[in-house]
Every structure is written in structure tokens, then in C-alpha cells.
Write an enzyme that holds these catalytic residues in place. Structure first.
Site, short mmCIF file in Angstrom:
data_model
loop_
_atom_site.label_atom_id
_atom_site.label_comp_id
_atom_site.label_asym_id
_atom_site.label_seq_id
_atom_site.Cartn_x
_atom_site.Cartn_y
_atom_site.Cartn_z
N ASP A 43 77.87 28.11 30.09
CA ASP A 43 78.40 26.85 29.56
C ASP A 43 77.31 25.92 29.06
O ASP A 43 77.46 25.26 28.03
CB ASP A 43 79.19 26.12 30.66
CG ASP A 43 80.52 26.79 30.95
OD1 ASP A 43 80.82 27.80 30.29
OD2 ASP A 43 81.23 26.31 31.84
N TYR A 46 75.98 27.06 25.78
CA TYR A 46 77.01 26.85 24.77
C TYR A 46 77.03 25.38 24.33
O TYR A 46 77.04 25.07 23.14
CB TYR A 46 78.38 27.24 25.34
CG TYR A 46 79.48 27.04 24.34
CD1 TYR A 46 79.77 28.02 23.40
CD2 TYR A 46 80.18 25.85 24.31
CE1 TYR A 46 80.74 27.81 22.46
CE2 TYR A 46 81.16 25.63 23.36
CZ TYR A 46 81.44 26.62 22.45
OH TYR A 46 82.40 26.40 21.49
N SER A 91 91.28 18.84 22.32
CA SER A 91 90.20 19.07 23.26
C SER A 91 89.59 17.71 23.62
O SER A 91 90.21 16.67 23.36
CB SER A 91 89.20 19.99 22.58
OG SER A 91 88.23 20.38 23.50
N LYS A 125 88.10 17.29 35.75
CA LYS A 125 88.32 18.17 34.59
C LYS A 125 88.39 19.59 35.13
O LYS A 125 87.37 20.19 35.47
CB LYS A 125 87.18 18.02 33.59
CG LYS A 125 87.33 18.89 32.35
CD LYS A 125 86.26 18.53 31.35
CE LYS A 125 86.31 19.30 30.05
NZ LYS A 125 86.65 20.71 30.12
#
Ligand code: IVH
Length: 380
Positions: A43, A46, A91, A125
Site C-alpha cells: 500500500d 502504491y 473513493s 477506514k
């Protein structure tokens, strides 16, 4: 003990070739992640890559690739499906540090033309898969994945397997709950046992497992998952939300109908007046992360007031009135240096991986006990 920030250093792209290579890597990462359920980059990598692409695009607006993945929901890589969403499933934009949260607050204030007055909500989240769950007259009739944000896949085959999304509500409500489906740690372990019993591979992690389970329509077994709503919209023009409901009030209406919401998680939903207090809540949720019974990858801060949300509006990928404060990644890539056999705690001979030291969720990991079924137990 030290933790590794999700974004240690913002790297920059030197030229157009580096930009194109970065886009290709982003596309490959999103294609495997959304399309096949596994990750080719961790992550943190990314996020860094995406930020570098966005920074390059901001400096070279005339050179932006026409189908750049950096500004699309799910980077344009999620299987779209054929069910139109009631309204787009968006998103979230990310921040990684207190000063970035303050900068987001300043941009929100610019959009509103005044200081936000309606307060903020702070909630976990959840690190799972986004779905829209449609209830008609109290009955759960359809579950749809996020897909490309405009159209999703019908995954109604999982109805009846998701804790928090009852098939029948105690009230005849019609609405669409939006939220995240995931495996809690306990459900993840049970799911892997079931898979092993059926001669299958264990899931790489709960997030990939949830995405794969939503997609798999022909398994001979069913795996329990959990849902928490982080939003709701009205369906078929039927009134459901109180007039002018803000975020906290929307989730309260969903909870009153019998569906679980982020407010029901141990991390809770907190209403605060300003971003200094929101930051305190972010820190408190981050501190309880390891003890939570499910994975979170951040904390979401939203302007609570429906009026301020409407004024702030939406971009192509995310609302301007909400932001994800990303927490340090718990999934990292490292180098496999050696593998040797060792007698494990249970007396079974197990292969042990020697890894180049990597920070993971606050610990330094240098060894992984490899389970022959395919999963790995990490050790400091
Ligand atoms: S709000 C219009 N709240 O994170 C508002 N999203 O990285 C859109 N997520 O697509 C989403 N927990 O699937 C929101 N408490 C939460 C969330 C949450 C997890 C997911 C969601 C979103 C993704 C963005």
C-alpha cells in the site's frame, strides 16, 4: 519501537518516460488488486507512486496521458459490472500527516467561502471491499460491488452470509446502505480453515479474501463476513433519511433500521467541532488499531453538515468534504534472503523465511514461519 510512515519520502518522476513507467506500474497494481484480488505492490509503495504521478501531472498538464489511472475511481481498473449505481460510489482523497489534514481543512474552507461551521465526524477506514446493499420494504434484495463507481457487479449470492447486513430488517425500510464488507480476524481464520478443509489455498490477507469471496459465485462452501455502513442513499424515491440529515444523522438512521454502521465498531463515530479535535481522534483510533478485531488502513474525517457537503461538492474521484487520513501500511514488501527448516512450537517441521528487516505495524520483521498451506506467520 518505531513505525514506518505510510509515505516515507515523496519520490519524483524525472521525465516523461518515468511518468509512463509509473502509470504502467499503477495500472498493473490496480488490475491485479481490483481484478484478481492480490497486490503486486504494498500500500505504501502504491500511495507513493500515485502521488508522484499526480505531482508530475500537476507540473505537466499538457502531457497528461488521456486515460491516466491516477484520477479515476479504482484507477479505472475495477471490473465494472452491469448494475448502475443509484448515485456514484466514490473513493476518498488521502492525507498522511497532521499538516496535510490542516491543508485539507483550508481547501474545504476556500470551497465553502467560510470556516466549516457544522463540525466533523471521525470514523475508522475499514480495509475491505466497498458495496451498496439495497433494502426494499425491509428485505435485503441486492448487493452490488463498487466497480468503476458508476456500475458495479451484482454479488447478491453473499446475502445471508454477512454479519451486520440482515436479510430481513425489523422495519419495512427502503434504502441503500453503503459500506465496507470484510473478514474480521476471527472470520478470516475460520474462512481459511474452511478453505483448507476443501483443499483450497488460504487467503493472502482479509482484504483480498473479502474481494475474492464477493466475486466467487460457485464455491461449494459459504464464508461469513461482516459489514459496516459508512453512508446511505435513498432508493426508488422513497423517503428514508431525516430532512437535511448530516453524516452522523444518516448513520443513526441506518442503525435504527437494523444495519451495522461504523458507529458500532470499537473505534466508533465521533462528532467534533474542529480539525484539532479530529486529529486527536485520529491519533486515538490509530493507537487502538492493533487491538481492533478487523483491519483498518486509515481514519476518515467528514464535514458532518449536509449543507456544507453540498456546497463543497465532488471531484471526479472523491468528495471535497471528506478525507482519508492514511495510517502506516501493515503490508510491506521485502527481500527473501534465505529459507531454512525449523521445528515449530507444535513440534512440526516448518520452513522459515529469513527476510531483509522490514517495519510492519510498529514491529521489525526479520523472519516468517511459512505454513505449508501457503500462509505465513510473521515474527520479529
Ligand atoms: S466514505 C463519498 N468512509 O475507503 C464518501 N469510505 O479509499 C466515500 N472506506 O471507497 C467513502 N471505510 O470503500 C468512507 N468510514 C469510511 C470508510 C470508507 C472504508 C473505503 C471506501 C472508499 C475507500 C477509499
Amino acid at each position: 519501537m518505531t513505525t514506518t510512515p505510510a509515505v516515507e519520502a515523496h519520490f519524483s518522476l524525472s521525465d516523461r518516460a518515468a511518468y509512463e513507467a509509473a502509470i504502467a506500474r499503477l495500472r498493473e497494481a490496480s488490475r491485479t488488486y481490483y481484478g484478481e484480488g492480490y497486490s503486486v505492490v504494498d500500500d505504501a509503495t502504491y500511495d507513493r507512486l500515485r502521488l508522484a504521478v499526480l505531482a508530475w501531472e500537476a507540473e505537466h498538464p499538457e502531457d497528461i496521458a488521456p486515460d491516466s489511472p491516477a484520477d479515476q475511481v479504482a484507477d479505472g481498473a475495477a471490473p465494472a459490472g452491469d448494475v448502475p449505481h443509484t448515485t456514484r460510489l466514490l473513493s476518498l482523497d488521502n492525507v498522511f500527516a497532521p499538516e496535510e489534514l490542516i491543508a485539507w481543512g483550508a481547501s474545504l474552507q476556500r470551497r465553502l467561502g467560510h470556516e466549516p461551521a457544522g463540525g466533523f465526524t471521525v470514523e475508522p477506514k475499514m480495509d475491505g471491499a466497498a458495496v451498496a446493499a439495497r433494502y426494499r420494504d425491509g428485505r435485503l434484495v441486492q448487493i452490488i460491488t463498487r466497480g468503476d463507481g458508476s456500475r458495479g457487479e451484482d454479488v447478491s449470492h453473499v446475502i445471508g452470509t454477512i454479519v451486520g447486513l440482515p436479510e430481513q430488517l425489523p422495519v419495512p425500510a427502503t434504502f441503500e446502505a453503503r459500506g465496507e464488507v470484510l473478514f474480521t480476524q476471527e472470520q478470516f481464520e475460520a474462512a481459511n480453515e474452511t478453505r483448507i478443509a476443501h483443499g483450497g489455498d488460504v487467503f493472502a490477507n482479509p482484504r483480498n479474501g473479502a474481494a475474492g469471496t464477493l466475486r466467487a459465485k460457485d464455491r461449494p462452501y459459504r464464508l461469513a463476513m461482516t459489514f459496516w455502513a459508512y453512508g446511505a442513499v435513498e432508493l426508488d424515491g422513497v423517503a428514508f433519511l431525516p430532512a437535511g440529515a448530516g453524516h452522523a444523522e444518516t448513520l443513526a438512521a441506518v442503525a435504527a433500521a437494523g444495519v451495522r454502521t461504523t458507529a458500532d465498531t470499537p473505534a466508533g463515530l465521533h462528532v467534533v467541532t474542529g480539525l484539532a479535535e479530529a486529529q486527536e481522534r485520529v491519533d486515538a483510533i490509530a493507537a487502538m488499531r492493533a487491538a481492533l478485531p478487523f483491519g483498518i488502513d486509515g481514519v476518515v474525517i467528514k464535514a458532518d453538515s449536509a449543507g456544507e457537503q453540498a456546497t463543497a461538492g465532488f471531484g471526479s474521484r472523491f468528495p471535497y468534504w471528506a478525507i482519508a487520513y492514511k495510517l502506516p501500511a501493515v503490508e510491506r514488501q521485502t527481500v527473501l534472503e534465505d529459507v531454512f527448516w525449523e521445528v515449530g512450537r507444535t513440534g512440526v517441521l516448518a520452513p522459515t523465511a529469513v527476510l531483509a528487516a522490514v517495519e510492519l505495524d510498529g514491529s521489525t520483521v526479520t523472519r516468517a514461519t511459512l505454513l505449508l498451506s501457503g500462509s505465513a506467520a510473521l515474527r520479529g
